[in-house]
Enzyme design. Structure first.
Site, PDB file in Angstrom:
ATOM      1  NE  ARG A  20      -1.188   2.460   2.838  1.00 15.26           N
ATOM      2  CZ  ARG A  20      -0.621   3.569   3.307  1.00 15.26           C
ATOM      3  NH1 ARG A  20      -0.533   4.658   2.570  1.00 15.26           N
ATOM      4  NH2 ARG A  20      -0.098   3.584   4.525  1.00 15.26           N
ATOM      5  CG  ASP A  21       3.648   4.073   2.965  1.00 12.19           C
ATOM      6  OD1 ASP A  21       3.847   4.899   2.063  1.00 12.19           O
ATOM      7  OD2 ASP A  21       4.044   4.252   4.131  1.00 12.19           O
ATOM      8  CG  HIS A 214       4.799   4.559   9.168  1.00 13.71           C
ATOM      9  ND1 HIS A 214       3.960   3.676   8.514  1.00 13.71           N
ATOM     10  CD2 HIS A 214       5.438   5.236   8.192  1.00 13.71           C
ATOM     11  CE1 HIS A 214       4.088   3.826   7.202  1.00 13.71           C
ATOM     12  NE2 HIS A 214       4.987   4.772   6.982  1.00 13.71           N
ATOM     13  CG  HIS A 216       9.164   7.560   6.014  1.00 11.86           C
ATOM     14  ND1 HIS A 216       8.537   8.304   5.049  1.00 11.86           N
ATOM     15  CD2 HIS A 216       8.313   6.547   6.312  1.00 11.86           C
ATOM     16  CE1 HIS A 216       7.351   7.771   4.779  1.00 11.86           C
ATOM     17  NE2 HIS A 216       7.184   6.709   5.536  1.00 11.86           N
ATOM     18  CB  CYS A 247       6.902  10.983   2.338  1.00 13.65           C
ATOM     19  SG  CYS A 247       5.895  12.476   2.495  1.00 13.65           S
ATOM     20  CG  ASN A 256       7.572   3.491   3.632  1.00  7.53           C
ATOM     21  OD1 ASN A 256       7.115   4.163   4.538  1.00  7.53           O
ATOM     22  ND2 ASN A 256       6.958   3.346   2.469  1.00  7.53           N
TER      23      ASN A 256
HETATM   24 MG    MG Z   1       5.444   5.494   4.966  1.00  6.11          MG
END
Ligand code: MG
Length: 307
Positions: A20-21, A214, A216, A247, A256
């Site tokens: 997804r991300d 979460h 990065h 992002c 990520n």
């Molecule tokens: Mg992310």
């Protein structure tokens, strides 16, 4: 070599976000069948929570416009693997529930600038939009995760006050979210800041066992920040297979935390994740071939390197 650290948990749940991300932030769109194979391979490598897609309007995220076609292809996994999906509003929730989704996530922002950029709303307006979504999801028996972006820094506002993050976390829990995910969306956090925010959340009555992290890797801090969170008692860590995605608002493409980099560290600490690192690495090498570029994960590169 495995050397445990008694200050750390013995088991960590990896919340895999690559499908997804990761794919949401790819320039191109991956075919639905390839996504389905990717998710099956992630599950086969031992991951038990694999975020599958997002039921946002296809115009917002064209990379994930095939959610309706993809989700039914994952049904054989649904007894053994959590397959959360993002739902931005009532319409998205209806679409997800109609397909049998049992884990959903809403995505709030800790800052006004990002709430405007991402949701075209103020922070409070976004929370008001999510409240009925969370209520209805809970009534339908779904588990709900509340993502919180920009918890440590914001590209427009700079450092983000802890009080602001605590306030939005509180609101998400009060409306019924089962779990939070604290996002360092532009990757600027450092370990002391992580510990400080977790302490501030505890002081406001937010228990650590409702909090996932979460991170990065934009500035190379994702694993250091993860270690700080584990030391505080956090046991849910978001990561993206092969380091997919990032992002669009961060300064570089690095995004990520790579799941393989995380598993390498946790394996060395003797922390159980249930993940087979070689199967996962093979999956990310395969996915990199599908995308036509190498994985940014250093562990994937090291383990797949051939002279
Ligand atoms: Mg992310």
């Amino acid at each position: 070599m495995v050397v445990p650290d008694p200050q750390l948990p013995t088991r960590v749940r990896i919340y895999e976000v690559g499908a997804r991300d990761g794919l949401q932030n790819e320039k191109g769109t991956v075919p639905t069948a390839t996504k389905a194979e990717f998710i099956h391979r992630l599950a086969a490598s031992g991951l038990t929570t694999v975020e599958a897609t997002s039921f946002v309007h296809p115009r917002w995220v064209p990379q994930l416009a095939d959610a309706e076609a993809l989700f039914p292809l994952l049904q054989d996994l649904s007894d053994t693997v959590g397959l959360p999906v993002l739902v931005p509003n009532d319409r998205g929730l209806d679409r997800a529930l109609a397909l049998g989704a049992r884990h959903v996530a809403v995505f709030a922002s800790a800052t006004e600038s990002f709430a405007q950029a991402n949701l075209n709303r103020t922070v409070d307006e976004a929370l008001a939009m999510f409240e009925p979504v969370v209520t209805r999801a809970k009534e339908a028996g779904a588990q709900v995760r509340g993502y919180l972006s920009m918890c440590f820094g914001d590209p427009w506002e700079g450092a983000v006050p802890e009080t602001q993050v605590v306030k939005v976390c509180r609101a998400l829990l009060d409306m019924g979210c089962d779990e939070l995910s604290l996002g360092d969306t532009i990757g600027v956090a450092t370990p002391g800041q992580v510990a400080s925010l977790l302490t501030a959340l505890n002081a406001d009555g937010v228990p650590t066992d409702t909090v996932g992290v979460h991170f990065h890797d934009t500035y190379g801090q994702a694993l250091s920040n993860t270690l700080a969170a584990l030391r505080h008692g956090v046991t849910t860590v978001d990561a993206s297979a092969g380091g997919l995605g990032g992002c669009p608002y961060a300064k570089s493409a690095t995004g990520n935390l790579a799941t393989e980099d995380l598993v390498w560290m946790l394996n060395g600490l003797g922390i159980d994740t249930g993940v087979d690192l070689s199967r996962l690495t093979a999956t990310s090498v395969w996915m990199a071939e599908q995308l036509g570029r190498p994985s940014p994960s250093r562990t994937v590169r090291a383990l797949s390197h051939k002279d």
